[in-house]
Design an enzyme around this catalytic site. Sequence first.
Site, PDB file in Angstrom:
ATOM      1  N   SER A 113       1.203  -1.115  -0.001  1.00 27.03           N
ATOM      2  CA  SER A 113      -0.210   0.265   0.031  1.00 27.03           C
ATOM      3  C   SER A 113       0.673   1.297   0.151  1.00 27.03           C
ATOM      4  O   SER A 113       1.482   1.391  -0.935  1.00 27.03           O
ATOM      5  CB  SER A 113      -0.547   0.168   1.132  1.00 27.03           C
ATOM      6  OG  SER A 113      -2.081   0.593   1.194  1.00 27.03           O
TER       7      SER A 113
ATOM      8  N   ASN B  66      -0.698  -4.289  -2.747  1.00 25.48           N
ATOM      9  CA  ASN B  66      -1.603  -3.554  -3.545  1.00 25.48           C
ATOM     10  C   ASN B  66      -1.357  -2.129  -3.194  1.00 25.48           C
ATOM     11  O   ASN B  66      -1.490  -1.213  -2.512  1.00 25.48           O
ATOM     12  CB  ASN B  66      -2.278  -3.771  -1.649  1.00 25.48           C
ATOM     13  CG  ASN B  66      -2.647  -5.356  -1.190  1.00 25.48           C
ATOM     14  OD1 ASN B  66      -1.735  -5.642  -1.405  1.00 25.48           O
ATOM     15  ND2 ASN B  66      -3.694  -5.860  -1.510  1.00 25.48           N
TER      16      ASN B  66
ATOM     17  N   HIS C  23      -6.916  -6.327   0.749  1.00 22.48           N
ATOM     18  CA  HIS C  23      -5.984  -5.809   1.051  1.00 22.48           C
ATOM     19  C   HIS C  23      -5.210  -6.162   2.120  1.00 22.48           C
ATOM     20  O   HIS C  23      -4.434  -5.813   1.157  1.00 22.48           O
ATOM     21  CB  HIS C  23      -7.165  -3.947   1.569  1.00 22.48           C
ATOM     22  CG  HIS C  23      -5.333  -2.770   1.217  1.00 22.48           C
ATOM     23  ND1 HIS C  23      -5.250  -2.109   0.458  1.00 22.48           N
ATOM     24  CD2 HIS C  23      -5.637  -2.701   2.434  1.00 22.48           C
ATOM     25  CE1 HIS C  23      -4.425  -1.287   0.738  1.00 22.48           C
ATOM     26  NE2 HIS C  23      -4.481  -1.265   1.519  1.00 22.48           N
TER      27      HIS C  23
END
Length: 289
Positions: free
Chosen positions: A107, A131, A256
Site C-alpha cells: 500500500s 496492493n 487489501h
Amino acid sequence: MAEVADAGRRHAAVRLRGGAVEGSVAYLRAGQGAPVVLIHGVGMHADVWRPQVRVLAAHHDVISMDMLGHGESTLPPDPARLEDYGEAVVGLLDALGIQRAALVGHSMGALVAMQVALRHPARVARLVAMNAVFCRPPELKRAVEARADELDQKGVAASIDPTLARWFGDPVPDGLVEASALTRAALEQVRPEGYRLTYRLFASSDAVFAEALRQLVPPALFFTAEHDANSSPAMSLEMAARAPGGRAEILAGARHMMALTHPDAVNRSLLAFLAEAQAPAASLARAEP
C-alpha cells in the site's frame, strides 16, 4: 551512519532532506542470504509482516522496518514528502551496510518502495509493489481525500471501524476475524500525528509515478488482490504494463490485507519472484492490461 542496538527492535540513525533532518528508523531483522526490506502500509508497523518474515528468513536476510511516523521510527517532517520516506529506506540500508536489496512494499509502503527504486535504482535488486494505488479514478480520489480531511478533524479513533470495513468487509467474515483484530490493534496503537501526516501524503501520491514507471530499472512485481477496490487489479495491470520489467499478479478471493489473510499464497509468490534474482530483466514477462 551507525546502527544502534536496543531491546526488541533495533534502531538505525538516518538523515532526511539531504541531511538537514536527523532521525532514526526502527526495524526487525531475521535470517541470512540476499537482503529483503519489507515496508508496511499506513497505520501498521514492522510486526505486520511476521507471517512473511517466518518464511522468507529461511532464504533471505529480512529487514522489516517501521515506516516514518509509525512504530518506533521518527516522525516525518511536516508536511511530509515521499522523498522523506524513501531517504529513510536508503538510510537504513546505509546503516546496515547493505548496498543492494529487494524491496517489498504494501500500500503506502509500495509507493515508498517505488520511490527508492526510481530514485536509487542501483540500490534495488527487485521490487514488489503489493496492493499499490495508481491514478485513482475521480470517485476514489474524492473518497480518499475526504478520509484525509476526516483524520484532521476527528482523529484516528473515528477512522478505525470504516477502515476495517474497507479492508475486511462488514461484518468481518469468520475466517478473517484474527487478521482484522491484529489490524485493529495496530491502528489503535499508531501515533496520531504520524498517521495523519502519512495518510495525507498517501491520499495525494497515487499519480506521482505515472510517467516515471516507464524508466523503472529493477524487475518489478505488481501484486494485488481480486477484491481490493482501492488498490485494484486494473491499477496493478497498468503499472506492470508501463514498467519495462514489470508483471502483475492478482490473488483470487483476497482483499487489501492479503499478506495477513492469505499468507501462504503471498509467501509462495514472493519466494518465487525473489528466487528469479539471477535472471536477466529482459527475460521477465510483461503483464498486459
